[in-house]
Write an enzyme that holds these catalytic residues in place. Structure first.
Site, PDB file in Angstrom:
ATOM      1  N   GLU A  50      41.318  57.132  78.798  1.00  0.00           N
ATOM      2  CA  GLU A  50      42.343  57.875  77.845  1.00  0.00           C
ATOM      3  C   GLU A  50      41.636  58.536  76.677  1.00  0.00           C
ATOM      4  OE1 GLU A  50      45.910  55.715  76.561  1.00  0.00           O
ATOM      5  OE2 GLU A  50      46.325  57.200  75.291  1.00  0.00           O
ATOM      6  N   ARG A  54      43.703  64.054  69.639  1.00  0.00           N
ATOM      7  CA  ARG A  54      43.815  63.721  68.311  1.00  0.00           C
ATOM      8  C   ARG A  54      42.472  64.447  67.503  1.00  0.00           C
ATOM      9  NH1 ARG A  54      45.413  57.440  67.941  1.00  0.00           N
ATOM     10  NH2 ARG A  54      46.971  57.423  69.781  1.00  0.00           N
ATOM     11  N   THR A  78      48.063  60.903  73.929  1.00  0.00           N
ATOM     12  CA  THR A  78      48.647  61.634  72.666  1.00  0.00           C
ATOM     13  C   THR A  78      49.335  62.847  73.145  1.00  0.00           C
ATOM     14  OG1 THR A  78      46.828  60.524  71.495  1.00  0.00           O
ATOM     15  CG2 THR A  78      48.462  61.655  70.321  1.00  0.00           C
ATOM     16  N   LYS A 138      54.297  53.161  79.248  1.00  0.00           N
ATOM     17  CA  LYS A 138      53.581  52.545  78.216  1.00  0.00           C
ATOM     18  C   LYS A 138      54.307  52.087  76.950  1.00  0.00           C
ATOM     19  CE  LYS A 138      50.918  54.467  74.212  1.00  0.00           C
ATOM     20  NZ  LYS A 138      49.669  55.045  73.735  1.00  0.00           N
TER      21      LYS A 138
HETATM   22  C1  3PG Z   1      47.183  54.277  69.632  1.00  0.00           C
HETATM   23  O1  3PG Z   1      47.740  55.223  70.348  1.00  0.00           O
HETATM   24  O2  3PG Z   1      46.623  54.619  68.694  1.00  0.00           O
HETATM   25  C2  3PG Z   1      47.019  53.105  70.542  1.00  0.00           C
HETATM   26  O3  3PG Z   1      48.387  52.511  70.619  1.00  0.00           O
HETATM   27  C3  3PG Z   1      45.895  52.334  70.043  1.00  0.00           C
HETATM   28  O4  3PG Z   1      46.247  51.560  69.395  1.00  0.00           O
HETATM   29  P1  3PG Z   1      45.272  50.004  68.533  1.00  0.00           P
HETATM   30  O5  3PG Z   1      44.205  51.216  67.880  1.00  0.00           O
HETATM   31  O6  3PG Z   1      46.016  49.446  67.890  1.00  0.00           O
HETATM   32  O7  3PG Z   1      44.508  49.598  70.105  1.00  0.00           O
END
Ligand code: 3PG
Length: 220
Positions: A50, A54, A78, A138
């Protein structure tokens, strides 16, 4: 498991979840790292990747992995809008992950042929996603929104749903989530820490992926 190459035909969200115990949540700031990082994860046994939307380079990274690492299955994370979904599909993403759920995002993913892991954090979120036909979800942000206790509570009314808890999941607590019958896999950023990625320490990434692959799962 079922999916072996980038072009292996239609993929379901459940297959995305069932391929490995962990889906790495990847933030890439430099497109030059994308292919090497993907290869390092694949070498450790993780193929569902994934790449989050971002950074300005995210779509270029998805494209680079889609073209350069056929043994990986790259997805977009995202995804917050229909436009994100469309751009991800054009870049070569084969699945999408969203932090929350809207009908527009779901429809855009369906139109683009992208299996979606919609983000949910409440019973109402789950019902809305299920209304649109999404049953592999999710759970985000998993730790902050109730963790394993919440998943156990959802197991009653939503026994047909499989979850990928993400957010606050680490190697230290992943096993607790994966022991639940409604958890197909977990997601997390711990497989791709900033420092080894920026420094090109691909052996470290492969080792983290290997460790993650050894996690046991209960859900079918
Ligand atoms: C995110 O979308 O940033 C994920 O949930 C990852 O979260 P984490 O950094 O706590 O693994």
């Amino acid at each position: 498991m079922a999916v072996t190459t980038q072009r292996a035909g239609p993929l379901s969200a459940l297959q995305v979840m069932q391929d490995a115990p962990v889906i790495p949540v990847i933030v890439l700031n430099d497109v030059r790292h994308a292919v090497a990082l993907a290869r390092a994860l694949v070498a450790g046994g993780i193929r569902m990747l994934e790449v989050t939307l971002r950074t300005p380079q995210a779509l270029a990274c998805i494209e680079a992995v889609a073209q350069g690492v056929p043994e990986a299955v790259v997805g977009a994370g995202t995804v917050r809008s229909a436009a994100d979904a469309q751009a991800s599909a054009l870049a070569g993403a084969r699945f999408a992950v969203s932090p929350g759920y809207t009908h527009a995002v779901g429809q855009a993913c369906r139109d683009a042929g992208l299996p979606l892991l919609p983000g949910v954090a409440s019973a109402s979120d789950i019902m809305r996603a299920q209304e649109d036909g999404w049953n592999a979800l999710k759970f985000f942000p998993a730790l902050q929104a109730g963790g394993t206790a919440m998943l156990k509570a959802w197991g009653g009314p939503f026994g047909d749903v499989r979850f990928c808890p993400t957010g606050g999941v680490t190697m230290a607590n992943a096993a607790e989530f994966l022991a639940l019958p409604n958890v197909a896999c977990v997601g997390g950023s711990w497989l791709t820490p900033l420092e080894p990625v920026a420094g090109g320490d691909w052996a470290r990434i492969t080792e983290l992926a290997r460790q993650a692959c050894q996690l046991a799962r209960r859900a079918a």
